[in-house]
Design an enzyme around this catalytic site. Structure first.
Site, PDB file in Angstrom:
ATOM      1  N   LYS A   1       1.016  -1.040   0.041  1.00 58.67           N
ATOM      2  CA  LYS A   1      -0.076  -0.092   0.166  1.00 58.67           C
ATOM      3  C   LYS A   1       0.877   1.207   0.056  1.00 58.67           C
ATOM      4  CE  LYS A   1      -4.165   0.785   2.349  1.00 58.67           C
ATOM      5  NZ  LYS A   1      -5.105   1.171   1.013  1.00 58.67           N
TER       6      LYS A   1
HETATM    7  N1  PMP Z   1      -7.585  -2.009  -3.108  1.00 61.90           N
HETATM    8  C1  PMP Z   1      -7.198  -0.919  -3.018  1.00 61.90           C
HETATM    9  C2  PMP Z   1      -6.574  -0.342  -3.997  1.00 61.90           C
HETATM   10  C3  PMP Z   1      -7.506  -0.122  -1.719  1.00 61.90           C
HETATM   11  O1  PMP Z   1      -6.799   1.210  -1.503  1.00 61.90           O
HETATM   12  C4  PMP Z   1      -8.049  -0.688  -0.621  1.00 61.90           C
HETATM   13  C5  PMP Z   1      -8.246   0.177   0.539  1.00 61.90           C
HETATM   14  N2  PMP Z   1      -7.440  -0.042   1.496  1.00 61.90           N
HETATM   15  C6  PMP Z   1      -8.578  -1.900  -0.962  1.00 61.90           C
HETATM   16  C7  PMP Z   1      -8.489  -2.641  -2.163  1.00 61.90           C
HETATM   17  C8  PMP Z   1      -9.535  -2.699   0.370  1.00 61.90           C
HETATM   18  O2  PMP Z   1      -8.658  -3.106   1.131  1.00 61.90           O
HETATM   19  P1  PMP Z   1      -9.139  -3.043   2.745  1.00 61.90           P
HETATM   20  O3  PMP Z   1     -10.260  -3.845   2.892  1.00 61.90           O
HETATM   21  O4  PMP Z   1      -7.898  -3.824   3.340  1.00 61.90           O
HETATM   22  O5  PMP Z   1      -9.336  -1.769   3.221  1.00 61.90           O
END
Ligand code: PMP
Length: 306
Positions: free
Chosen positions: A159
């Site tokens: 991320k």
């Molecule tokens: N994909 C992307 C590109 C994101 O930014 C997010 C948000 N964090 C997610 C998927 C979903 O991840 P999560 O459920 O862990 O928030």
């Protein structure tokens, strides 16, 4: 617009929100190598404030650091406490947490291994990520002309801030074309994810979602929804998905920490199912709300009391 809060945690100290600025020579600002995670605290049915899946989020943050050669000066345990402290000091019983690790000032070449590594935790109130009516009426999505990261071009597991340029451009393109959200394919043309959430489809009672090789972020809400769906007795298949599978699905929805579960009622001007919120999506939304806001007590291992 995010409302100003009282304090930000930075490198072990709580500092005033207004004073929490970065110098213009901050390395991460120039080259996009910084990592963060997004976590939610919920005020639950019993009145308590608890953070949902804090450890999983922080483990993902440390994995992101490892992938980007960033060595935070804090341990996972210290960052856990920092997250809780940031919520407490800002009086946020229900809020969004954003721990971030970034590269500070020093050398200005792209390779700057000796620059200081800073860790911050921000917290604020965040309302519905895709607009107020998204959860109840569903959204309109467009398959993006931008592909999601190729694993040999970016990092699909991290991320990392720089990767969000791709999300941001895809989202802008979709919004400018009159849609609410973009769904991106991977470079091979298979469905990957939305700009800030994972994608699920339902067809004949079975749930499908792109697998980890489809250039997706390994969403923690995705994992939660898979677990809750299986507990409920649904079959969930992870694999490659084509965009025409989305167009012919009975139901499509997105999952993410900020978005929670958002139904998609239309993709590329084709109604999904009957164009409303499908029954399985509605059931999973209710289940998710039951678990997060309470009164569910069957998933205590997912919670950390603030
Ligand atoms: N994909 C992307 C590109 C994101 O930014 C997010 C948000 N964090 C997610 C998927 C979903 O991840 P999560 O459920 O862990 O928030």
């Amino acid at each position: 617009m995010v409302d100003a809060q009282k304090k930000v945690w930075r490198d072990g100290e709580l500092i005033d929100w207004q004073a929490a600025t970065v110098p213009l020579m901050t390395h991460s600002l120039h080259y996009g190598v910084a990592v963060w995670d997004g976590i939610r605290a919920y005020q639950r049915a019993d009145g308590s404030s608890q953070v949902f899946r804090l450890r999983a989020h922080l483990e993902r943050l440390f994995d992101s650091c490892r992938l980007c050669f960033l060595k935070p000066k804090v341990t996972l345990e210290q960052l856990t406490e920092a997250c809780l402290e940031t919520l407490r000091v800002n009086g946020l019983k229900d809020g969004y947490l954003r721990p971030m690790v970034y590269v500070g000032e020093g050398a200005m070449g792209v390779y700057a291994p000796d620059n200081p590594i800073h860790t911050v935790v921000l917290a604020w109130r965040w309302a519905a990520h895709l607009g107020a009516g998204a959860a109840t009426s569903g959204i309109r999505a467009k398959i993006s002309s931008f592909a999601r990261h190729h694993p040999n071009v970016g990092l699909t597991r991290a991320k990392m801030t720089g990767q969000y340029a791709n999300s941001s451009l895809a989202r802008a393109e979709a919004k400018h074309a009159g849609y609410d959200e973009a769904i991106l394919l991977d470079v091979q043309g298979f469905v990957s994810e939305a700009s800030g959430s994972n994608v699920f489809l339902v067809r004949k009672g079975v749930l499908y979602t792109p697998d980890l090789a489809s250039s997706i972020l390994e969403g923690i809400t995705r994992d939660t929804v898979i677990a809750l769906s299986r507990e409920r007795g649904f079959t969930v298949a992870e694999g490659r998905i084509t965009r025409d599978q989305l167009w012919t699905a009975d139901e499509v929805f997105l999952t993410g920490t900020a978005a929670e579960l958002v139904p998609v009622r239309e993709i590329d001007n084709r109604a999904i199912g009957d164009g409303g919120v499908g029954p399985i999506t509605a059931e999973l939304q209710a289940l998710f709300a039951h678990v997060t806001r309470g009164p569910d007590t069957a998933h205590e291992h997912w919670w950390t009391v603030v």
